[in-house]
Design a protein around this motif. Structure first.
Motif, PDB file in Angstrom:
ATOM      1  N   UNK A  33       0.818  -1.213   0.000  1.00 38.97           N
ATOM      2  CA  UNK A  33       0.000   0.000   0.000  1.00 38.97           C
ATOM      3  C   UNK A  33       0.847   1.256   0.000  1.00 38.97           C
ATOM      4  N   UNK A  34       2.160   1.083   0.142  1.00 37.76           N
ATOM      5  CA  UNK A  34       3.054   2.228   0.204  1.00 37.76           C
ATOM      6  C   UNK A  34       3.468   2.591   1.611  1.00 37.76           C
ATOM      7  N   UNK A  35       2.875   1.928   2.604  1.00 36.55           N
ATOM      8  CA  UNK A  35       3.233   2.212   3.990  1.00 36.55           C
ATOM      9  C   UNK A  35       3.022   0.995   4.865  1.00 36.55           C
ATOM     10  N   UNK A  36       3.792   0.917   5.945  1.00 37.15           N
ATOM     11  CA  UNK A  36       3.704  -0.232   6.837  1.00 37.15           C
ATOM     12  C   UNK A  36       2.318  -0.373   7.446  1.00 37.15           C
ATOM     13  N   UNK A  37       1.759   0.708   7.941  1.00 42.37           N
ATOM     14  CA  UNK A  37       0.452   0.644   8.577  1.00 42.37           C
ATOM     15  C   UNK A  37      -0.597   0.095   7.599  1.00 42.37           C
ATOM     16  N   UNK A  38      -0.625   0.598   6.402  1.00 45.98           N
ATOM     17  CA  UNK A  38      -1.584   0.123   5.405  1.00 45.98           C
ATOM     18  C   UNK A  38      -1.348  -1.324   5.025  1.00 45.98           C
ATOM     19  N   UNK A  39      -0.070  -1.704   4.892  1.00 44.87           N
ATOM     20  CA  UNK A  39       0.246  -3.097   4.563  1.00 44.87           C
ATOM     21  C   UNK A  39      -0.224  -4.035   5.663  1.00 44.87           C
ATOM     22  N   UNK A  40       0.033  -3.661   6.912  1.00 47.64           N
ATOM     23  CA  UNK A  40      -0.373  -4.522   8.026  1.00 47.64           C
ATOM     24  C   UNK A  40      -1.893  -4.583   8.161  1.00 47.64           C
ATOM     25  N   UNK A  41      -2.566  -3.468   7.932  1.00 52.71           N
ATOM     26  CA  UNK A  41      -4.031  -3.493   7.963  1.00 52.71           C
ATOM     27  C   UNK A  41      -4.569  -4.414   6.876  1.00 52.71           C
ATOM     28  N   UNK A  42      -3.955  -4.383   5.701  1.00 54.60           N
ATOM     29  CA  UNK A  42      -4.377  -5.283   4.618  1.00 54.60           C
ATOM     30  C   UNK A  42      -4.110  -6.741   4.995  1.00 54.60           C
ATOM     31  N   UNK A  43      -2.965  -7.007   5.630  1.00 54.79           N
ATOM     32  CA  UNK A  43      -2.680  -8.377   6.086  1.00 54.79           C
ATOM     33  C   UNK A  43      -3.728  -8.839   7.098  1.00 54.79           C
ATOM     34  N   UNK A  44      -4.077  -7.981   8.042  1.00 54.12           N
ATOM     35  CA  UNK A  44      -5.074  -8.346   9.055  1.00 54.12           C
ATOM     36  C   UNK A  44      -6.425  -8.594   8.399  1.00 54.12           C
ATOM     37  N   UNK A  45      -6.808  -7.748   7.463  1.00 55.87           N
ATOM     38  CA  UNK A  45      -8.081  -7.970   6.753  1.00 55.87           C
ATOM     39  C   UNK A  45      -8.046  -9.298   6.000  1.00 55.87           C
ATOM     40  N   UNK A  46      -6.915  -9.638   5.400  1.00 54.69           N
ATOM     41  CA  UNK A  46      -6.788 -10.925   4.714  1.00 54.69           C
ATOM     42  C   UNK A  46      -6.909 -12.098   5.675  1.00 54.69           C
ATOM     43  N   UNK A  47      -6.274 -11.981   6.838  1.00 52.40           N
ATOM     44  CA  UNK A  47      -6.396 -13.037   7.855  1.00 52.40           C
ATOM     45  C   UNK A  47      -7.841 -13.156   8.321  1.00 52.40           C
ATOM     46  N   UNK A  48      -8.481 -12.013   8.514  1.00 54.02           N
ATOM     47  CA  UNK A  48      -9.873 -12.020   8.964  1.00 54.02           C
ATOM     48  C   UNK A  48     -10.764 -12.705   7.938  1.00 54.02           C
ATOM     49  N   UNK A  49     -10.538 -12.437   6.674  1.00 57.22           N
ATOM     50  CA  UNK A  49     -11.314 -13.088   5.619  1.00 57.22           C
ATOM     51  C   UNK A  49     -11.075 -14.594   5.651  1.00 57.22           C
ATOM     52  N   UNK A  50      -9.820 -14.980   5.767  1.00 56.26           N
ATOM     53  CA  UNK A  50      -9.469 -16.399   5.810  1.00 56.26           C
ATOM     54  C   UNK A  50     -10.191 -17.110   6.955  1.00 56.26           C
ATOM     55  N   UNK A  51     -10.299 -16.464   8.095  1.00 55.38           N
ATOM     56  CA  UNK A  51     -10.841 -17.124   9.284  1.00 55.38           C
ATOM     57  C   UNK A  51     -12.334 -16.926   9.501  1.00 55.38           C
ATOM     58  N   UNK A  52     -12.971 -16.181   8.617  1.00 55.31           N
ATOM     59  CA  UNK A  52     -14.403 -15.950   8.817  1.00 55.31           C
ATOM     60  C   UNK A  52     -15.274 -16.375   7.645  1.00 55.31           C
ATOM     61  N   UNK A  53     -14.682 -16.739   6.529  1.00 53.78           N
ATOM     62  CA  UNK A  53     -15.480 -17.108   5.351  1.00 53.78           C
ATOM     63  C   UNK A  53     -15.193 -18.527   4.918  1.00 53.78           C
ATOM     64  N   UNK A  54     -16.256 -19.324   4.818  1.00 52.57           N
ATOM     65  CA  UNK A  54     -16.065 -20.689   4.314  1.00 52.57           C
ATOM     66  C   UNK A  54     -15.659 -20.642   2.845  1.00 52.57           C
ATOM     67  N   UNK A  55     -14.982 -21.612   2.338  1.00 56.34           N
ATOM     68  CA  UNK A  55     -14.501 -22.805   3.024  1.00 56.34           C
ATOM     69  C   UNK A  55     -13.155 -22.614   3.716  1.00 56.34           C
ATOM     70  N   UNK A  56     -12.488 -21.474   3.465  1.00 57.39           N
ATOM     71  CA  UNK A  56     -11.157 -21.270   4.044  1.00 57.39           C
ATOM     72  C   UNK A  56     -11.197 -21.320   5.572  1.00 57.39           C
ATOM     73  N   UNK A  57     -12.223 -20.746   6.175  1.00 53.60           N
ATOM     74  CA  UNK A  57     -12.329 -20.762   7.638  1.00 53.60           C
ATOM     75  C   UNK A  57     -12.415 -22.187   8.163  1.00 53.60           C
ATOM     76  N   UNK A  58     -13.199 -23.014   7.498  1.00 54.75           N
ATOM     77  CA  UNK A  58     -13.343 -24.412   7.917  1.00 54.75           C
ATOM     78  C   UNK A  58     -12.023 -25.168   7.770  1.00 54.75           C
ATOM     79  N   UNK A  59     -11.286 -24.875   6.722  1.00 55.09           N
ATOM     80  CA  UNK A  59      -9.991 -25.521   6.496  1.00 55.09           C
ATOM     81  C   UNK A  59      -9.016 -25.119   7.596  1.00 55.09           C
ATOM     82  N   UNK A  60      -8.927 -23.826   7.883  1.00 54.09           N
ATOM     83  CA  UNK A  60      -7.986 -23.338   8.890  1.00 54.09           C
ATOM     84  C   UNK A  60      -8.275 -23.938  10.256  1.00 54.09           C
ATOM     85  N   UNK A  61      -9.530 -23.940  10.644  1.00 58.06           N
ATOM     86  CA  UNK A  61      -9.899 -24.462  11.960  1.00 58.06           C
ATOM     87  C   UNK A  61      -9.668 -25.971  12.021  1.00 58.06           C
ATOM     88  N   UNK A  62     -10.029 -26.695  10.965  1.00 59.20           N
ATOM     89  CA  UNK A  62      -9.827 -28.146  10.951  1.00 59.20           C
ATOM     90  C   UNK A  62      -8.343 -28.503  11.004  1.00 59.20           C
TER      91      UNK A  62
END
Length: 184
Positions: A69-98
């Motif tokens: 994103x051009x900055x650390x804060x923006x990059x980390x926020x994007x990483x957190x949003x990506x992790x949140x998507x991974x852990x809250x939306x099937x089927x990726x969330x089900x895979x991660x938890x399993x």
């Protein structure tokens, strides 16, 4: 092996893991679901843990490109949003938890999960390298600790507490972690 066929095998592997857990994941089931012979799977991956380890790292379903994103804060926020998507939306969330749940009882799977997280961190390191070059991050800051704190917050809130991750969660989590880590 053709990349498309490999992705079909990985997709089938992760779908079965999410649907049936590690105990219900079989090479025979993956072969049937992906439309390939089990001998083909065994030719490339000698065991169920080896197949799952490859699927966790290489599957399109769990793909991740480090943000820029051009900055650390923006990059980390994007990483957190990506992790949140991974852990809250099937089927990726089900895979991660399993995968994480089964790793507790299966040492061979624990190694696959460690490999997944090591691969993820290796991909995320570029975010911190760029931040150091821009003078945004102190030389003493520990990138793995920063990622662990942010990822831990996402896992704890989404998976273990079952709480929603609001739109501003990423910004708040990153601010909480970075305010003590930014270079002067």
């Amino acid at each position: 092996m053709a990349p498309r066929k490999e992705q079909q095998i990985f997709q089938a592997t992760l779908e079965l893991l999410a649907a049936k857990g590690y105990g219900g994941l079989t090479v025979e089931g993956v072969a049937e679901r992906s439309g390939v012979n089990k001998t083909t799977i065994y030719r490339w991956w000698p065991s169920k843990p080896a197949l799952l380890a490859a699927a966790l790292v290489e599957a399109d379903l769990l793909a991740m490109e480090p943000p820029d994103t051009g900055g650390l804060r923006g990059d980390l926020e994007a990483l957190v949003r990506g992790m949140a998507t991974l852990l809250t939306r099937p089927p990726a969330a089900d895979v991660a938890v399993a995968a994480l749940g089964a790793a507790v009882h299966h040492p061979e799977l624990a190694e696959a999960v460690r490999h997944f997280f090591a691969d993820r961190f290796a991909r995320e390191e570029v975010v911190f390298e760029r931040a150091r070059r821009r003078g945004e991050l102190s030389a003493e800051a520990d990138p793995m600790l920063i990622v662990d704190l942010l990822a831990g917050a996402v896992w704890l809130r989404a998976v273990f507490r079952g709480l929603p991750l609001d739109d501003d969660f990423a910004a708040h989590a990153v601010s909480t972690v970075l305010d003590g880590a930014l270079a002067p």
